[in-house]
Structure formats: C-alpha cells, structure tokens
Design an enzyme around this catalytic site. Structure first.
Site, short mmCIF file in Angstrom:
data_model
loop_
_atom_site.label_atom_id
_atom_site.label_comp_id
_atom_site.label_asym_id
_atom_site.label_seq_id
_atom_site.Cartn_x
_atom_site.Cartn_y
_atom_site.Cartn_z
CE LYS A 82 -4.78 0.98 0.24
NZ LYS A 82 -4.79 -0.23 -0.90
N GLY A 179 -22.88 4.04 2.40
CA GLY A 179 -22.08 4.19 0.99
C GLY A 179 -22.33 4.76 -0.60
N GLY A 181 -21.16 5.43 -3.45
CA GLY A 181 -20.02 5.48 -4.64
C GLY A 181 -19.61 4.77 -5.30
CB VAL A 183 -18.18 -0.55 -4.44
CG1 VAL A 183 -18.33 -1.59 -4.20
CG2 VAL A 183 -16.47 -0.34 -4.56
#
Ligand code: NAI
Length: 357
Positions: A82, A179, A181, A183
């Site tokens: 990451k 959420g 967004g 996805v």
C-alpha cells in the site's frame, strides 16, 4: 515516525517500508511492501488528510497486510502492499502522483499500484506517465474495477443469505447500503435488478438523492442507516464502522460489504457472532478489483464478472460454512485460513489452490 517501525515489521512479517519526500511537489508518503514471497505486491494509493504521520504509518501497515490476506484467500500468486500519501492544501497533487510513478517504476515490477480512497482516474493517469506498473484507468486497462468489487460483494451477499436461510429469496430481502459511491451505487443497482428492497445512505447528500432518484430506492440521513431493520447491512464507505456503539444500534441479521477493515477491532467480529449477526469477512468479499487487476497484470487476462462472482461466492460459502460448523466467528476463521496460506506460501513459495474450487 515511531521508533518502533522495525519491531512492527518483525511482528507483522513486513518486507519493506519506505518513507518518501519530494521537495518539488511537497509529497510526504509511506510505501509498505508486506509480502512478495509468491509474486509481486499489489496495493492502491490512498490520499487522505491524516492527523499526523504516525496515523499514516499505522494505516499503511494495516492496509498492506490486509492486501496480503486478500491475495492469499483469493488464491492469487501475489502479495500485499500500500502507498499512503499525506494530503495537505500545499500538495501539488498531479506532480506528486508523477513522482510516485517514478518511484514505483524504480521497483521494476516488485510493486503494482492502482486506485484507492482519494486516487481516481486523473491521479492514476499521472502515475501512468512514469510507469507501466499501475492499473491503467483507460481502455488499455483491465476494465471496471469498482464494478468488479461490486459484483464480488453481490455474490458474497448471495452466499451470506444462503448461509442464513438456505436461499437468496431476493424479493423478500431488505438490504441497507452505507456509502453510495463507486462500489455502493453499483451494488445497489444489482440488488434492485434482482428485486431486493434497498435503503441507502451517504454523507454526500446530493449523491444520495441522485442515486435514490435514479434507482427508485429509499435513502436515509447519514448515521440513521445503522438503526434500519433489515436482513443485511452492507458497509461500502469507510473502515472501522463496526464498533461498540454501532453494534448496539444495528438491527440486522448479517453484515457484508466492500469497505476495507470494517471491524474497528477483530473483537468486534466476536461481538457480532455472539449477537447472532453473520459477518462476511471484508478481505474475502471485497477482492473483486484485486482479482481483476492482478490477473490482468500477471496473465494479461480480463477476468469476467461470472468468474469473479464464482470465486468470491465460493470463498464466502466456504468460510461461513466452516465458521458455522466450528461455531467460531467468521472473521477469525478467515484470518486463520489466510495466515495458514501465507505461512505455507512462505515456506514452499508455491501458491495454494483457490479456496473451494
Ligand atoms: P468511493 O469514495 O467512491 O465511495 C465512498 C462513498 O461513501 C462516498 O460516496 C462517500 O461520500 C461515502 N461515505 C463516506 N463516509 C461515509 C459515512 N460515514 N456514511 C455514509 N457514507 C459515507 O469509494 P468506493 O470505491 O466506492 O469504495 C468504497 C469502500 O470499499 C472503501 O472503503 C474502499 O476502500 C473499499 N474498497 C473499494 C474497492 C474498489 O474497487 N473501489 C476495492 C476494495 C475495497
């Protein structure tokens, strides 16, 4: 930076942690490569307004390790990494991403990067100016990544409902999505298509209203979603949202969604289990984008929606089945299985077969 970084690396089995600074763009970032024992490390770039560098460092360690778990459970010949970029008003954003591209290129394929919170097509294009070890956001890339994640989560939700009642029975299900967004909206669309009743919430009120209007779904004010009685709660916003207070408020039979590190701590998975709420572990259900991106880079293939759904559906069925048989929290079962596979990979440097296939 904490003086305990090396100790954290030893305890967590990390290979490399780089602290990056670019004078020109003002970039300050950490790159953690957790594991390359069976193949290159994959992980997106997170740009976030961290409170301080200690918080960013903890995040990069936690997220890169979770990526290795994800790869292991998905049976991919790859490991986790990451990059976290500390956001600030002074940052020259696109120049910073070009710099990241240069640094990724120097790693010569040891690390492949892609999208994450704060990093979308524009930023990835800047990275792609400097390296090919990035998931191309355009037509030359593997295709829709958020779509792959939503498809995998959809299949994982189906497996979770089958574990609860033996069938999906979409027409009688009420599913709450936190959420809406990239996805969450795609997931809502798929659930509406099969006849489920969907309730959505997003802190971006305009977004929630638009998705509600377009998909004809009910939306509730942010944070009210926790109290909505439903069959399944799908966290598709930020991590850490299943904590003591949330667990008291939840009126659901199951939790299964896209967000990374959904449980504030692993013990919250135990709490869900003791309350009889079935939990589909995040790093087993949200690997659709990773599968599509990694197989594209490693094999040049574009994994189809059907393949992604069947891989993730099988993995969730297996984990929830084992957890039920042993009366253990699914989060513990998934973690144990991922760590078993990682240890096996490290000792033999061979990829174990895909779970359940
Ligand atoms: P996104 O940034 O497109 O959407 C997140 C949405 O959640 C936004 O609309 C935002 O306004 C909303 N939100 C943020 N905090 C909220 C809160 N407290 N309550 C309600 N809504 C809130 O992100 P994306 O790509 O849809 O990802 C969603 C989650 O899934 C993230 O945690 C991400 O790390 C994870 N994930 C995403 C993958 C992908 O392929 N995009 C892959 C694997 C995990």
């Amino acid at each position: 930076m904490s003086t305990q970084v090396l100790e954290e690396m030893v305890q967590g089995g990390f290979e490399e942690v780089l602290a990056l600074h670019d004078r020109k763009s003002g970039l300050r970032a950490f790159l953690a490569i957790h594991d390359t024992s069976v193949g290159p490390a994959f992980g997106g770039i997170r740009r976030f307004g961290y409170l301080d560098e200690g918080q960013a460092l903890m995040d990069v360690l936690r997220l890169s390790k979770a990526m290795t778990h994800k790869c292991a459970l998905a049976g991919l010949p790859a490991g986790g990494a990451k990059l976290v970029l500390l956001d600030s008003p002074e940052l020259d954003v696109l120049e910073a991403y070009r710099y990241i591209g240069k640094r990724v290129d120097e790693l010569a394929g040891r690390f492949y990067t892609g999208p994450d919170v704060g990093t979308g097509p524009e930023e990835l294009s800047a990275v792609a100016e400097k390296t090919r070890f990035v998931t191309d956001p355009g037509v030359a890339g593997p295709g829709d990544l958020a779509g792959a994640t939503a498809d995998g989560v959809f299949a994982g939700i189906a497996a979770t409902l089958r574990q609860l009642d033996g069938e999906e029975d979409w027409g009688r299900r009420k599913i709450v999505i936190q959420g809406l967004g990239g996805v969450g909206e795609r997931l809502a669309r798929r659930l509406v298509e099969v006849g489920a009743q969907v309730v959505g919430a997003d802190i971006d009120i305009e977004r929630a209203e638009r998705v509600g209007r377009e998909l004809l779904i009910e939306t509730v004010d942010p944070s009210r979603e926790f109290g909505v009685e439903c069959d399944l709660f799908a966290p598709c916003a930020m991590g850490g949202i299943i904590h003591d207070v949330a667990i008291k408020r939840l009126r659901t039979r199951a939790v299964a969604g896209a967000a990374n590190n959904v449980l504030a701590r692993i013990g919250h998975g135990d709490q869900l289990h003791s309350k009889g709420i079935l939990y589909a572990p995040d790093f087993a259900i949200n690997s659709g984008a990773l599968i599509r991106g990694a197989l594209f880079h490693l094999n040049g293939q574009r994994e189809s929606t059907g393949e992604i759904e069947s891989r993730i559906g099988a993995a969730i069925t297996e984990i929830l089945g084992q957890a039920a048989a042993l009366d253990l929290p699914p989060a513990r079962v998934a973690l144990r299985e991922a760590e078993r596979r990682i240890n096996m990979r490290r000792s033999s440097a061979q990829t174990p077969p895909i779970l359940s296939t």
